[in-house]
Design a protein around this motif. Structure first.
Motif, PDB file in Angstrom:
ATOM      1  N   ARG A  10       0.902  -1.266   0.075  1.00 11.37           N
ATOM      2  CA  ARG A  10      -0.105  -0.188   0.178  1.00 11.37           C
ATOM      3  C   ARG A  10       0.842   1.213  -0.008  1.00 11.37           C
ATOM      4  O   ARG A  10       1.642   1.482   0.894  1.00 11.37           O
ATOM      5  N   ARG A 125     -11.445   8.459 -13.908  1.00 10.64           N
ATOM      6  CA  ARG A 125     -12.101   7.010 -14.138  1.00 10.64           C
ATOM      7  C   ARG A 125     -13.450   6.975 -13.608  1.00 10.64           C
ATOM      8  O   ARG A 125     -14.363   6.370 -14.069  1.00 10.64           O
ATOM      9  N   SER A 129     -16.830   6.514 -15.766  1.00  7.97           N
ATOM     10  CA  SER A 129     -17.713   5.320 -15.571  1.00  7.97           C
ATOM     11  C   SER A 129     -19.180   6.046 -15.268  1.00  7.97           C
ATOM     12  O   SER A 129     -19.979   5.246 -16.014  1.00  7.97           O
ATOM     13  N   LYS A 138     -18.343   2.289 -11.028  1.00  9.04           N
ATOM     14  CA  LYS A 138     -17.546   1.022 -10.531  1.00  9.04           C
ATOM     15  C   LYS A 138     -16.097   1.101 -10.822  1.00  9.04           C
ATOM     16  O   LYS A 138     -16.180   1.055 -12.184  1.00  9.04           O
ATOM     17  N   THR A 139     -15.091   1.186 -10.173  1.00  7.88           N
ATOM     18  CA  THR A 139     -13.829   1.368 -10.760  1.00  7.88           C
ATOM     19  C   THR A 139     -12.903   0.367  -9.945  1.00  7.88           C
ATOM     20  O   THR A 139     -13.452  -0.194  -9.099  1.00  7.88           O
ATOM     21  N   ASP A 140     -11.539   0.402 -10.397  1.00  7.79           N
ATOM     22  CA  ASP A 140     -10.675  -0.374  -9.313  1.00  7.79           C
ATOM     23  C   ASP A 140     -10.786   0.104  -8.064  1.00  7.79           C
ATOM     24  O   ASP A 140     -10.378  -0.522  -6.962  1.00  7.79           O
ATOM     25  N   LEU A 141     -10.871   1.698  -7.946  1.00 10.22           N
ATOM     26  CA  LEU A 141     -11.000   2.141  -6.700  1.00 10.22           C
ATOM     27  C   LEU A 141     -12.263   2.091  -5.935  1.00 10.22           C
ATOM     28  O   LEU A 141     -12.146   1.954  -4.539  1.00 10.22           O
ATOM     29  N   PRO A 143     -14.922  -0.683  -6.070  1.00 12.17           N
ATOM     30  CA  PRO A 143     -15.125  -1.843  -6.825  1.00 12.17           C
ATOM     31  C   PRO A 143     -16.590  -2.254  -6.596  1.00 12.17           C
ATOM     32  O   PRO A 143     -16.813  -3.416  -7.128  1.00 12.17           O
ATOM     33  N   TYR A 144     -17.065  -1.804  -5.590  1.00 17.26           N
ATOM     34  CA  TYR A 144     -18.248  -2.494  -5.125  1.00 17.26           C
ATOM     35  C   TYR A 144     -19.719  -1.984  -5.958  1.00 17.26           C
ATOM     36  O   TYR A 144     -19.757  -1.130  -6.660  1.00 17.26           O
ATOM     37  N   SER A 149     -21.555  -1.639  -1.067  1.00 13.10           N
ATOM     38  CA  SER A 149     -20.413  -0.800  -0.776  1.00 13.10           C
ATOM     39  C   SER A 149     -20.432  -0.382   0.632  1.00 13.10           C
ATOM     40  O   SER A 149     -21.357  -0.005   1.280  1.00 13.10           O
ATOM     41  N   GLY A 179      -1.713   4.902  -8.246  1.00  9.76           N
ATOM     42  CA  GLY A 179      -0.960   3.555  -8.159  1.00  9.76           C
ATOM     43  C   GLY A 179       0.191   3.986  -7.234  1.00  9.76           C
ATOM     44  O   GLY A 179       0.033   4.408  -6.148  1.00  9.76           O
ATOM     45  N   GLU A 192      -5.727   8.884  -7.262  1.00 10.93           N
ATOM     46  CA  GLU A 192      -6.735   7.902  -6.878  1.00 10.93           C
ATOM     47  C   GLU A 192      -6.761   7.867  -5.172  1.00 10.93           C
ATOM     48  O   GLU A 192      -7.992   7.763  -4.774  1.00 10.93           O
TER      49      GLU A 192
END
Lengths: 200, 374
Positions: A10, A125, A129, A138-141, A143-144, A149, A179, A192
């Motif tokens: 992390r 993103r 979305s 809904k993104t990688d960050l 994701p729910y 959520s 990232g 992010e």
């Protein structure tokens, strides 16, 4: 853009690890298994306390030698006297709290300074979305699905900046991550995760 | 679980000239039974006092000369939670007990007769004062930890309150900082059962027929409070004892009846009825704030002792809220406390049963406490 090393996978932990000076009294809210606190004890010789709701995670934290206790963040905070800690940390949990303003103000009551890290809902993103799917982003960050959520209060970099200004908090450091990279340009679009070190 | 033990151990006795009691009375020629495991290190910084629950004794670990394992043998030994390769463990039998330490069944030094009810009423504070004399006698300046479940946890808290400079870490498990009305009520039922037995004879039953029925009933009640609805359902349900249908009589029908009678009867052989009266009274009197300040928070206001507090979800005799009161008080003074409510269906018995759960916690806490001393 600068590369940030990661701690337990992390990059926000790595940043917080850098921000905490040696020997401080530190409280970590939502400490999980106390990976970060354990690292801070080992490497920064801090006096560590952690709060975590999950009993199984608290067990692992205590097994690591960290004084953690099972409890709700808001309730735990309210027990502490003013200025009990040098630093109060809330990493990736602000958006899951029921009363975020109450939590932030109480962090600044029991701690001389606070560190907050949160996922930025303003990231491009997320915007894309939502714009193109017309559904809850809904993104990688994030994701729910909308129904499962844990996030209750979404916020962006600009939201936090504005709140800080309104509340009169002094932001000592602001670090934006995409990232494993630090970003500086248009953080509300590119970050992010945002990490803030601030005080009253 | 680790099967290694500390081997065969012998209970030793230390004798002290006199012991001043909270009641104002003084006991003369007091014996304190104790066992030790592991080795005391050169700077005497690795000593841990283990404190037994109500009916326990000094035999906490290893195998006694008559072949019995200690009551916490799963927790104490090489590589176990209380690792005898690292730490020096001490366990005593409490004052008022009947397993080597002076209690109501001991001989009064002046009359040559058992004390019986002439034994003074004692407190958890008195038990701890005697333990302190033993620790001084063993030449240990400071304990790395005091640890125990149930009444053992009360003693751990009393230690931390009475001798804070001597306690680096305290581990109260499934315990309380003061006895509640419900806890007192169950103890009173036990005492009344004993005293209602004609064989009790105002406590003067030594050398005669002992109040076996009363003590057995007291123990039966106790056992119910140590279990949970869940553990009783899964252990016994409504199963009948060696029969296919109820017998329409008042003998044993159900497994649970048989179990309670068995445990009650077994207890009579190893425990003194008067000790039952005195020790339950000591528990009922326990309130760690007594004579020490306005609140629990003020008692531990300036303590440097670290605390590891544990409770169990299904323990209705020493419910989690009692542990939480302690945790919150310590937090309100910014003291060092770790707390977890462990999940278990075993009720109050969990502290003796859920070994693996507690093991890692205790290991981590002791290692952290040891590190803090350096």
């Amino acid at each position: 853009m600068a590369f940030v090393h990661s701690l337990f996978g992390r990059s926000d932990y790595a940043i917080i690890g850098e921000l905490v000076e040696p020997g401080l009294k530190v409280l970590d809210l939502g400490c999980g298994e106390a990976e970060l606190l354990g690292w801070l004890v080992e490497n920064k010789n801090v006096q560590a306390r952690g709060v975590e709701l999950s009993a199984s995670k608290v067990q692992k934290a205590i097994a690591r030698g960290v004084s953690a206790y099972q409890g709700d963040i808001e309730e735990a905070l309210s027990d502490y006297p003013d200025g009990a800690f040098d630093m109060v940390i809330l990493s990736q949990t602000l958006q899951e709290t029921r009363r975020p303003m109450h939590v932030l103000n109480d962090m600044l009551r029991v701690g001389k300074r606070a560190i907050v890290a949160f996922p930025n809902f303003g990231h491009w993103r997320v915007r894309v979305s939502h714009l193109f799917s017309g559904r809850a982003p809904k993104t990688d960050l994030f994701p729910y699905d909308w129904y499962d959520s844990p996030n209750l209060h979404y916020l962006t970099v600009d939201d936090f900046e504005e709140t800080a200004k309104k509340e009169g908090w002094i932001i000592e450091r602001r670090i934006f991550l995409a990232g494993a990279k630090e970003v500086t340009a248009f953080p509300n679009l590119t970050a992010e995760v945002a990490v803030y070190l601030f005080r009253k | 679980m680790n099967a290694a033990t500390t081997g065969t151990v012998t209970t030793k006795i230390a004798q002290f000239g006199q012991l001043r009691l909270d009641s104002g009375a003084t006991l003369l020629q007091v014996d304190c039974a104790y066992e030790t495991y592991g080795q005391l290190n050169a700077d005497k910084s690795n000593a841990i006092l283990v404190l037994h629950a109500f009916t326990g004794d000094a035999h906490a670990a290893g195998i006694s000369e008559d072949g019995k394992p200690g009551w916490w043998d799963d927790m104490i030994g090489p590589g176990k939670a209380f690792d005898t390769n690292k730490y020096f463990l001490i366990c005593t039998n409490v004052l008022g007990g009947c397993r080597g330490t002076t209690g109501p069944s001991s001989i009064h030094p002046e009359t040559g007769q058992p004390y019986a009810m002439s034994f003074p009423v004692i407190t958890i504070g008195d038990m701890v004062r005697l333990q302190k004399m033993l620790i001084d006698y063993l030449g240990i300046p400071k304990l790395l930890a005091v640890a125990g479940g149930s009444m053992g946890g009360m003693q751990a808290l009393e230690w931390a309150a009475a001798y804070p400079e001597m306690v680096a870490g305290a581990i109260p498990i499934a315990s309380t900082w003061r006895h509640s009305a419900q806890q007192i009520a169950f103890n009173e039922v036990g005492r009344q059962a004993i005293m209602a037995d004609l064989d009790w004879a105002d406590g003067n039953y030594y050398g005669k027929s002992r109040p076996a029925r009363g003590l057995s009933v007291a123990r039966m009640v106790g056992h119910i409070t140590y279990m949970s609805d869940h553990s009783m359902r899964s252990k016994f349900g409504r199963r009948l004892r060696e029969k296919d249908a109820v017998g329409f009589h008042f003998g044993v029908d159900f497994e649970v009846e048989s179990y309670l009678r068995y445990r009650g009867g077994q207890f009579v052989d190893r425990f003194d009825a008067n000790s039952y009266l005195y020790i339950t009274k000591a528990m009922d009197y326990f309130d760690v704030t007594q004579g020490r300040g306005a609140s629990l928070a003020t008692v531990f206001e300036n303590t440097d002792t670290r605390f590891l507090v544990m409770s169990f979800t299904s323990d209705w005799l020493y419910p989690t809220y009692q542990s939480l009161e302690l945790v919150k008080a310590l937090r309100s003074r910014n003291r060092d406390v770790a707390f977890v409510e462990l999940t278990s269906n075993y009720g109050h018995d969990a502290f003796l049963v859920e070994i693996d759960e507690q093991c890692e916690l205790i290991k981590g806490f002791l290692a952290g406490t040891m590190k803090g001393l350096r």
